[in-house]
Design a protein around this motif. Structure first.
Motif, PDB file in Angstrom:
ATOM      1  N   MET A  16       3.263 -38.864 -34.980  1.00 47.38           N
ATOM      2  CA  MET A  16       3.468 -37.913 -33.907  1.00 47.38           C
ATOM      3  C   MET A  16       2.302 -36.912 -33.854  1.00 47.38           C
ATOM      4  N   LYS A  17       1.814 -36.542 -35.038  1.00 44.45           N
ATOM      5  CA  LYS A  17       0.695 -35.615 -35.095  1.00 44.45           C
ATOM      6  C   LYS A  17      -0.542 -36.246 -34.481  1.00 44.45           C
ATOM      7  N   LYS A  18      -0.755 -37.543 -34.725  1.00 46.08           N
ATOM      8  CA  LYS A  18      -1.923 -38.234 -34.179  1.00 46.08           C
ATOM      9  C   LYS A  18      -1.850 -38.299 -32.660  1.00 46.08           C
ATOM     10  N   LEU A  19      -0.651 -38.497 -32.135  1.00 49.47           N
ATOM     11  CA  LEU A  19      -0.469 -38.536 -30.685  1.00 49.47           C
ATOM     12  C   LEU A  19      -0.833 -37.188 -30.070  1.00 49.47           C
ATOM     13  N   PHE A  20      -0.318 -36.109 -30.630  1.00 47.46           N
ATOM     14  CA  PHE A  20      -0.621 -34.784 -30.103  1.00 47.46           C
ATOM     15  C   PHE A  20      -2.097 -34.444 -30.270  1.00 47.46           C
ATOM     16  N   LEU A  21      -2.682 -34.879 -31.361  1.00 52.06           N
ATOM     17  CA  LEU A  21      -4.101 -34.616 -31.592  1.00 52.06           C
ATOM     18  C   LEU A  21      -4.966 -35.384 -30.596  1.00 52.06           C
ATOM     19  N   THR A  22      -4.620 -36.638 -30.335  1.00 47.90           N
ATOM     20  CA  THR A  22      -5.356 -37.439 -29.361  1.00 47.90           C
ATOM     21  C   THR A  22      -5.213 -36.857 -27.958  1.00 47.90           C
ATOM     22  N   LEU A  23      -4.001 -36.484 -27.592  1.00 50.33           N
ATOM     23  CA  LEU A  23      -3.793 -35.859 -26.284  1.00 50.33           C
ATOM     24  C   LEU A  23      -4.549 -34.544 -26.182  1.00 50.33           C
ATOM     25  N   SER A  24      -4.549 -33.798 -27.245  1.00 53.42           N
ATOM     26  CA  SER A  24      -5.240 -32.519 -27.257  1.00 53.42           C
ATOM     27  C   SER A  24      -6.745 -32.695 -27.068  1.00 53.42           C
ATOM     28  N   ILE A  25      -7.321 -33.663 -27.739  1.00 53.96           N
ATOM     29  CA  ILE A  25      -8.762 -33.911 -27.615  1.00 53.96           C
ATOM     30  C   ILE A  25      -9.115 -34.342 -26.195  1.00 53.96           C
ATOM     31  N   SER A  26      -8.381 -35.301 -25.656  1.00 53.00           N
ATOM     32  CA  SER A  26      -8.714 -35.817 -24.333  1.00 53.00           C
ATOM     33  C   SER A  26      -8.493 -34.768 -23.244  1.00 53.00           C
ATOM     34  N   ILE A  27      -7.418 -34.009 -23.345  1.00 50.93           N
ATOM     35  CA  ILE A  27      -7.145 -33.003 -22.318  1.00 50.93           C
ATOM     36  C   ILE A  27      -8.098 -31.820 -22.451  1.00 50.93           C
ATOM     37  N   THR A  28      -8.540 -31.512 -23.668  1.00 50.61           N
ATOM     38  CA  THR A  28      -9.521 -30.447 -23.850  1.00 50.61           C
ATOM     39  C   THR A  28     -10.846 -30.834 -23.197  1.00 50.61           C
ATOM     40  N   ILE A  29     -11.237 -32.081 -23.325  1.00 49.54           N
ATOM     41  CA  ILE A  29     -12.465 -32.541 -22.676  1.00 49.54           C
ATOM     42  C   ILE A  29     -12.330 -32.456 -21.156  1.00 49.54           C
ATOM     43  N   LEU A  30     -11.172 -32.866 -20.630  1.00 48.62           N
ATOM     44  CA  LEU A  30     -10.931 -32.769 -19.192  1.00 48.62           C
ATOM     45  C   LEU A  30     -10.948 -31.310 -18.735  1.00 48.62           C
ATOM     46  N   ALA A  31     -10.325 -30.431 -19.496  1.00 49.94           N
ATOM     47  CA  ALA A  31     -10.307 -29.009 -19.135  1.00 49.94           C
ATOM     48  C   ALA A  31     -11.699 -28.406 -19.208  1.00 49.94           C
ATOM     49  N   LEU A  32     -12.493 -28.861 -20.153  1.00 48.93           N
ATOM     50  CA  LEU A  32     -13.866 -28.374 -20.279  1.00 48.93           C
ATOM     51  C   LEU A  32     -14.696 -28.782 -19.071  1.00 48.93           C
ATOM     52  N   ILE A  33     -14.498 -29.989 -18.606  1.00 51.04           N
ATOM     53  CA  ILE A  33     -15.227 -30.461 -17.424  1.00 51.04           C
ATOM     54  C   ILE A  33     -14.783 -29.686 -16.188  1.00 51.04           C
ATOM     55  N   LEU A  34     -13.474 -29.514 -16.021  1.00 54.37           N
ATOM     56  CA  LEU A  34     -12.964 -28.827 -14.836  1.00 54.37           C
ATOM     57  C   LEU A  34     -13.262 -27.332 -14.849  1.00 54.37           C
ATOM     58  N   ALA A  35     -13.484 -26.768 -16.022  1.00 53.23           N
ATOM     59  CA  ALA A  35     -13.760 -25.330 -16.101  1.00 53.23           C
ATOM     60  C   ALA A  35     -15.101 -24.987 -15.472  1.00 53.23           C
ATOM     61  N   PHE A  36     -16.045 -25.922 -15.484  1.00 53.22           N
ATOM     62  CA  PHE A  36     -17.361 -25.633 -14.953  1.00 53.22           C
ATOM     63  C   PHE A  36     -17.567 -26.167 -13.546  1.00 53.22           C
ATOM     64  N   LEU A  37     -16.608 -26.891 -13.013  1.00 52.81           N
ATOM     65  CA  LEU A  37     -16.697 -27.356 -11.639  1.00 52.81           C
ATOM     66  C   LEU A  37     -16.079 -26.310 -10.715  1.00 52.81           C
ATOM     67  N   PRO A  38     -16.563 -26.208  -9.506  1.00 56.46           N
ATOM     68  CA  PRO A  38     -16.008 -25.196  -8.591  1.00 56.46           C
ATOM     69  C   PRO A  38     -14.717 -25.655  -7.928  1.00 56.46           C
ATOM     70  N   MET A  39     -13.664 -25.765  -8.701  1.00 58.75           N
ATOM     71  CA  MET A  39     -12.388 -26.227  -8.169  1.00 58.75           C
ATOM     72  C   MET A  39     -11.314 -25.144  -8.206  1.00 58.75           C
ATOM     73  N   GLY A  40     -11.701 -23.923  -8.388  1.00 61.04           N
ATOM     74  CA  GLY A  40     -10.724 -22.846  -8.393  1.00 61.04           C
ATOM     75  C   GLY A  40      -9.924 -22.812  -9.677  1.00 61.04           C
ATOM     76  N   SER A  41      -8.643 -22.623  -9.527  1.00 57.85           N
ATOM     77  CA  SER A  41      -7.780 -22.426 -10.692  1.00 57.85           C
ATOM     78  C   SER A  41      -7.135 -23.715 -11.190  1.00 57.85           C
ATOM     79  N   ILE A  42      -7.586 -24.860 -10.716  1.00 56.76           N
ATOM     80  CA  ILE A  42      -6.986 -26.120 -11.147  1.00 56.76           C
ATOM     81  C   ILE A  42      -7.314 -26.441 -12.604  1.00 56.76           C
ATOM     82  N   ALA A  43      -8.334 -25.798 -13.150  1.00 53.79           N
ATOM     83  CA  ALA A  43      -8.709 -26.020 -14.548  1.00 53.79           C
ATOM     84  C   ALA A  43      -7.696 -25.412 -15.511  1.00 53.79           C
ATOM     85  N   LEU A  44      -6.834 -24.538 -15.014  1.00 57.35           N
ATOM     86  CA  LEU A  44      -5.826 -23.925 -15.879  1.00 57.35           C
ATOM     87  C   LEU A  44      -4.772 -24.930 -16.333  1.00 57.35           C
TER      88      LEU A  44
END
Length: 108
Positions: free
Chosen positions: A1-29
């Protein structure tokens, strides 16, 4: 279960990092909050609190702060440039004159 949350955390953090620098408003939240949630769950479920999991949690919190900052401190304005509009009007008038000259030449 920890590996699942860790994998999801890594992938979603990368997605959030990409969206944070794109001009898409508050969708990066949305992915930033999900990354914080999954990082927190992985942190709670892990026996050893590693620097990697703490780092993911810290990056997620920073991404949430960046998203909130973009949401509150940036204004979106549409600026109408008068010079561009005047140039478009003159180009339309010139095009009409050229068409009239072509029609007159083709009639004669």
């Amino acid at each position: 279960m920890k590996k699942l949350f860790l994998t999801l955390s890594i992938s979603i953090t990368i997605l959030a990092l990409i969206l944070a620098f794109l001009p898409m408003g508050s969708i990066a939240l949305i992915p930033a909050l999900a990354a914080v949630t999954f990082s927190l769950l992985a942190f709670k479920l892990s026996d050893t609190k590693t620097f990697f999991i703490k780092g993911l949690l810290g990056i997620g919190v920073l991404l949430v702060l960046v998203g909130l900052g973009k949401m509150f401190f940036t204004t979106e304005e549409v600026i109408i440039e008068k010079a561009y509009e005047e140039k478009m009007e003159t180009s339309k008038k010139e095009a009409l004159k050229e068409l009239e000259e072509l029609e007159l030449d083709s009639i004669q």
